[in-house]
Design a protein around this motif. Structure first.
Motif, PDB file in Angstrom:
ATOM      1  N   UNK A 228       0.845  -1.185   0.000  1.00  0.00           N
ATOM      2  CA  UNK A 228       0.000   0.000   0.000  1.00  0.00           C
ATOM      3  C   UNK A 228       0.888   1.245   0.000  1.00  0.00           C
ATOM      4  N   UNK A 229       0.289   2.381  -0.231  1.00  0.00           N
ATOM      5  CA  UNK A 229       0.995   3.660  -0.170  1.00  0.00           C
ATOM      6  C   UNK A 229       0.417   4.438   1.004  1.00  0.00           C
ATOM      7  N   UNK A 230       1.291   4.940   1.906  1.00  0.00           N
ATOM      8  CA  UNK A 230       0.839   5.740   3.034  1.00  0.00           C
ATOM      9  C   UNK A 230       1.071   7.212   2.736  1.00  0.00           C
ATOM     10  N   UNK A 231       0.065   8.031   3.020  1.00  0.00           N
ATOM     11  CA  UNK A 231       0.146   9.467   2.769  1.00  0.00           C
ATOM     12  C   UNK A 231      -0.086  10.209   4.074  1.00  0.00           C
ATOM     13  N   UNK A 232       0.833  11.113   4.391  1.00  0.00           N
ATOM     14  CA  UNK A 232       0.699  11.970   5.559  1.00  0.00           C
ATOM     15  C   UNK A 232       0.324  13.351   5.063  1.00  0.00           C
ATOM     16  N   UNK A 233      -0.821  13.855   5.478  1.00  0.00           N
ATOM     17  CA  UNK A 233      -1.284  15.157   5.020  1.00  0.00           C
ATOM     18  C   UNK A 233      -0.332  16.260   5.429  1.00  0.00           C
ATOM     19  N   UNK A 234      -0.064  17.172   4.502  1.00  0.00           N
ATOM     20  CA  UNK A 234       0.814  18.302   4.779  1.00  0.00           C
ATOM     21  C   UNK A 234       0.281  19.523   4.049  1.00  0.00           C
ATOM     22  N   UNK A 235       0.143  20.612   4.779  1.00  0.00           N
ATOM     23  CA  UNK A 235      -0.344  21.845   4.176  1.00  0.00           C
ATOM     24  C   UNK A 235       0.683  22.373   3.175  1.00  0.00           C
ATOM     25  N   UNK A 236       0.250  23.134   2.158  1.00  0.00           N
ATOM     26  CA  UNK A 236       1.194  23.708   1.199  1.00  0.00           C
ATOM     27  C   UNK A 236       2.307  24.465   1.917  1.00  0.00           C
ATOM     28  N   UNK A 237       3.538  24.228   1.500  1.00  0.00           N
ATOM     29  CA  UNK A 237       4.689  24.858   2.145  1.00  0.00           C
ATOM     30  C   UNK A 237       5.304  23.986   3.219  1.00  0.00           C
TER      31      UNK A 237
ATOM     32  N   UNK B 194      -8.287   3.461   3.652  1.00  0.00           N
ATOM     33  CA  UNK B 194      -8.203   3.368   5.109  1.00  0.00           C
ATOM     34  C   UNK B 194      -7.416   4.534   5.670  1.00  0.00           C
ATOM     35  N   UNK B 195      -7.509   4.727   6.983  1.00  0.00           N
ATOM     36  CA  UNK B 195      -6.767   5.798   7.625  1.00  0.00           C
ATOM     37  C   UNK B 195      -6.574   5.512   9.097  1.00  0.00           C
ATOM     38  N   UNK B 196      -5.623   6.229   9.690  1.00  0.00           N
ATOM     39  CA  UNK B 196      -5.374   6.149  11.129  1.00  0.00           C
ATOM     40  C   UNK B 196      -5.157   7.558  11.621  1.00  0.00           C
ATOM     41  N   UNK B 197      -5.735   7.886  12.767  1.00  0.00           N
ATOM     42  CA  UNK B 197      -5.570   9.242  13.280  1.00  0.00           C
ATOM     43  C   UNK B 197      -4.137   9.451  13.728  1.00  0.00           C
ATOM     44  N   UNK B 198      -3.623  10.643  13.497  1.00  0.00           N
ATOM     45  CA  UNK B 198      -2.264  10.976  13.898  1.00  0.00           C
ATOM     46  C   UNK B 198      -2.249  11.715  15.222  1.00  0.00           C
TER      47      UNK B 198
ATOM     48  N   UNK C 110      -4.813  12.788   9.576  1.00  0.00           N
ATOM     49  CA  UNK C 110      -5.008  11.364   9.340  1.00  0.00           C
ATOM     50  C   UNK C 110      -3.931  10.818   8.408  1.00  0.00           C
ATOM     51  N   UNK C 111      -3.375   9.668   8.797  1.00  0.00           N
ATOM     52  CA  UNK C 111      -2.448   8.937   7.938  1.00  0.00           C
ATOM     53  C   UNK C 111      -3.338   8.091   7.042  1.00  0.00           C
ATOM     54  N   UNK C 112      -3.208   8.258   5.739  1.00  0.00           N
ATOM     55  CA  UNK C 112      -4.119   7.615   4.798  1.00  0.00           C
ATOM     56  C   UNK C 112      -3.409   6.518   4.017  1.00  0.00           C
TER      57      UNK C 112
END
Length: 197
Positions: free
Chosen positions: A19-28, A61-65, A73-75
């Motif tokens: 799978x690929x895990x994505x950690x949300x990050x605001x622009x910048x 799927x996701x997990x709360x950070x 959320x880690x997606x």
């Protein structure tokens, strides 16, 4: 943990591979944010190329950070090639139109793949073999929720990324005892186990 019926309590475990895990990050990159939330399962994830976005995968799927680098959320997403293969579907080629000069400036960073040195490629393959050999045993350890491959301490090194719910000496010792000196191990704390979105 996954539920076996709608709106039910956690009912069981499932093992997902590649799978690929994505950690949300605001622009910048200054702050973290939620990349996806409840109800986004099945959403298509694409590259941020404004002129010709390419499909990467589907959210499932996701997990709360809980830490500064995973607030939100880690997606987890299923790679698009896996999804298409599962359904016996193939993408039809698309001809992208030439970007305007302003669009070229905005997304030029996304057009060129990052160069991978021979040393990094060899390191990734080594870590991949360690992951394949130890992932099931690592995921059986209390507190370990995911195992992956990511950047190491130097640009030419990869690391075995172990995602844990709590950073304790017991969890770290269990992981390092399982892996031994096979690979550089990097720990990352996330809020909990993955759940369907």
């Amino acid at each position: 943990m996954y539920t076996n019926t709608c709106n039910n309590a956690d009912a069981g475990k499932a093992f997902f591979d590649h799978q690929i895990l994505i950690f949300g990050e605001a622009p910048g990159g200054a702050t973290s944010c939620a990349f996806a939330s409840e109800g986004d399962s099945g959403a298509l994830v694409v590259t941020n190329d404004f002129t010709c976005p390419q499909a990467i995968g589907l959210v499932f799927a996701g997990a709360s950070g809980t830490t500064a680098d995973s607030d939100g959320i880690v997606v987890a997403i299923n790679p698009i090639k896996t999804v298409l293969k599962q359904f016996g579907v193939s993408l039809v080629g698309q001809t992208c139109t030439a970007a305007s000069p302003i669009e070229q400036q905005i997304d030029s960073a996304t057009r060129q793949p990052a160069p991978i040195s021979d040393a990094l490629r060899a390191s990734i393959e080594h870590v991949r073999s360690v992951k394949e050999a130890h992932a099931h045993n690592l995921l059986a350890q209390p507190g370990v929720v995911a195992v992956g491959i990511g950047g190491g301490n130097t640009p030419d090194a990869a690391a075995l990324k172990v995602y844990i719910t709590e950073d304790t000496p017991q969890v770290r010792n269990a992981v390092t005892s399982e892996v031994g000196n096979g690979a550089n191990v990097s720990f990352r704390v996330i809020g909990g186990r993955f759940k369907a979105l």
